[in-house]
Write a protein that holds these residues in place. Structure first.
Motif, PDB file in Angstrom:
ATOM      1  N   ARG A  35       0.799  -1.222   0.000  1.00  0.00           N
ATOM      2  CA  ARG A  35       0.000   0.000   0.000  1.00  0.00           C
ATOM      3  C   ARG A  35       0.828   1.266   0.000  1.00  0.00           C
ATOM      4  NH1 ARG A  35      -4.501  -2.034   4.193  1.00  0.00           N
ATOM      5  NH2 ARG A  35      -5.345  -3.497   2.734  1.00  0.00           N
ATOM      6  N   GLN A  49      -0.925  -2.284   6.826  1.00  0.00           N
ATOM      7  CA  GLN A  49      -2.208  -2.966   7.021  1.00  0.00           C
ATOM      8  C   GLN A  49      -2.911  -2.457   8.286  1.00  0.00           C
ATOM      9  OE1 GLN A  49      -3.808  -4.954   5.036  1.00  0.00           O
ATOM     10  NE2 GLN A  49      -5.473  -5.456   6.421  1.00  0.00           N
ATOM     11  N   LEU A  50      -2.151  -2.260   9.368  1.00  0.00           N
ATOM     12  CA  LEU A  50      -2.756  -1.783  10.618  1.00  0.00           C
ATOM     13  C   LEU A  50      -3.339  -0.384  10.470  1.00  0.00           C
ATOM     14  CD1 LEU A  50      -0.227  -3.034  13.315  1.00  0.00           C
ATOM     15  CD2 LEU A  50      -2.521  -3.906  12.853  1.00  0.00           C
ATOM     16  N   SER A  52      -4.413   1.060   7.598  1.00  0.00           N
ATOM     17  CA  SER A  52      -5.579   1.078   6.712  1.00  0.00           C
ATOM     18  C   SER A  52      -6.802   0.430   7.351  1.00  0.00           C
ATOM     19  CB  SER A  52      -5.255   0.392   5.393  1.00  0.00           C
ATOM     20  OG  SER A  52      -5.048  -0.976   5.603  1.00  0.00           O
ATOM     21  N   SER A  53      -6.578  -0.581   8.185  1.00  0.00           N
ATOM     22  CA  SER A  53      -7.720  -1.233   8.821  1.00  0.00           C
ATOM     23  C   SER A  53      -8.186  -0.498  10.072  1.00  0.00           C
ATOM     24  CB  SER A  53      -7.377  -2.682   9.182  1.00  0.00           C
ATOM     25  OG  SER A  53      -6.359  -2.705  10.151  1.00  0.00           O
ATOM     26  N   GLU A  54      -7.376   0.405  10.578  1.00  0.00           N
ATOM     27  CA  GLU A  54      -7.693   1.205  11.768  1.00  0.00           C
ATOM     28  C   GLU A  54      -8.036   0.340  12.975  1.00  0.00           C
ATOM     29  OE1 GLU A  54     -10.721   3.949  10.554  1.00  0.00           O
ATOM     30  OE2 GLU A  54      -9.383   4.977   9.174  1.00  0.00           O
ATOM     31  N   VAL A  55      -7.357  -0.809  13.103  1.00  0.00           N
ATOM     32  CA  VAL A  55      -7.574  -1.702  14.235  1.00  0.00           C
ATOM     33  C   VAL A  55      -6.867  -1.168  15.480  1.00  0.00           C
ATOM     34  CG1 VAL A  55      -7.134  -4.034  15.110  1.00  0.00           C
ATOM     35  CG2 VAL A  55      -7.885  -3.712  12.767  1.00  0.00           C
ATOM     36  N   ALA A  99      -8.533  -0.838   0.977  1.00  0.00           N
ATOM     37  CA  ALA A  99      -8.624  -1.950   1.926  1.00  0.00           C
ATOM     38  C   ALA A  99      -8.289  -3.299   1.311  1.00  0.00           C
ATOM     39  CB  ALA A  99     -10.029  -2.000   2.513  1.00  0.00           C
ATOM     40  N   THR A 100      -8.190  -3.389  -0.009  1.00  0.00           N
ATOM     41  CA  THR A 100      -7.997  -4.701  -0.617  1.00  0.00           C
ATOM     42  C   THR A 100      -6.662  -4.891  -1.315  1.00  0.00           C
ATOM     43  OG1 THR A 100      -9.035  -3.958  -2.647  1.00  0.00           O
ATOM     44  CG2 THR A 100     -10.467  -4.999  -0.996  1.00  0.00           C
ATOM     45  N   TYR A 113       2.722 -10.414   9.868  1.00  0.00           N
ATOM     46  CA  TYR A 113       2.087 -10.298  11.188  1.00  0.00           C
ATOM     47  C   TYR A 113       2.743 -11.257  12.188  1.00  0.00           C
ATOM     48  CZ  TYR A 113      -1.970  -7.283  10.305  1.00  0.00           C
ATOM     49  OH  TYR A 113      -2.787  -6.222  10.053  1.00  0.00           O
TER      50      TYR A 113
END
Length: 191
Positions: A35, A49-50, A52-55, A99-100, A113
């Motif tokens: 990304r 990834q973290l 963009s996913s807003e986790v 997101a993809t 991860y």
């Protein structure tokens, strides 16, 4: 027995410390499109990834990224980045990421991860999570190379990280040491 246990503990401690250094200080071990452009470390893949996913909150991601940015700035003799402009330095922003886009490299994402999680969880007790992460990462990268995807490279440091992840598991190192001790004892008894 006690000497093999001490030796195994020493070997696994050195291996894990070096593995932790490679992961947290973001030594490039591969190159894959992600990304933020091109990711060269598991921490960069995980961070993109973290975000963009807003986790996780941004301060956790920034805290993970800062040691690597600090070391890169020192190695390249540039100014040390501030905590505030860290996401701009890595070209990470929640608005610019879809997101993809990383789901095409699912094994690389899952392996990243696990590799980062293994480095962090290993501070308490090194385990197999880092080894499984690196193996999954390698599998994903090699599969992408076989399929002929462009822009993917595996650096020689990846193999070093794989060996370090294996030798950070103390129980396995102890079994290897004991097997060499038994072979040496058997040879000595024959003569």
């Amino acid at each position: 027995m006690a000497s093999s246990t001490r030796l195994a503990t020493l070997i696994s401690f050195i291996a894990f410390s070096t593995y932790f250094f490679f992961i947290i200080f973001q030594v490039p071990i591969f190159r894959v499109p992600c990304r933020m452009g091109i990711c060269k470390t598991p921490l960069e893949v995980t961070s993109s990834q973290l975000i963009s996913s807003e986790v996780f909150p941004l301060f956790i991601v920034k805290t993970l990224l800062y040691p690597g940015a600090f070391v890169k700035a020192i190695c390249k003799q540039k100014s040390i980045p501030t905590y505030g402009n860290l996401l701009k330095l890595y070209k990470l922003s929640a608005r610019a990421m879809s997101a993809t886009s990383d789901l095409q490299h699912l094994e690389v994402l899952a392996g990243s991860y696990l590799a980062v999680g293994g480095a962090i969880a290993g501070l308490i007790k090194p385990g197999r999570m880092s080894l499984f992460g690196i193996l999954l990462l390698m599998w994903g990268l090699i599969r992408e190379l076989i399929m002929g995807k462009s822009g993917i490279h595996i650096y020689p440091a990846m193999y070093i990280v794989l060996v370090l992840a294996f030798f950070s598991i103390r129980r396995d190192v102890r079994k290897i040491i004991r097997s060499f001790d038994l072979k040496h004892i058997v040879k000595a008894k024959r003569f």
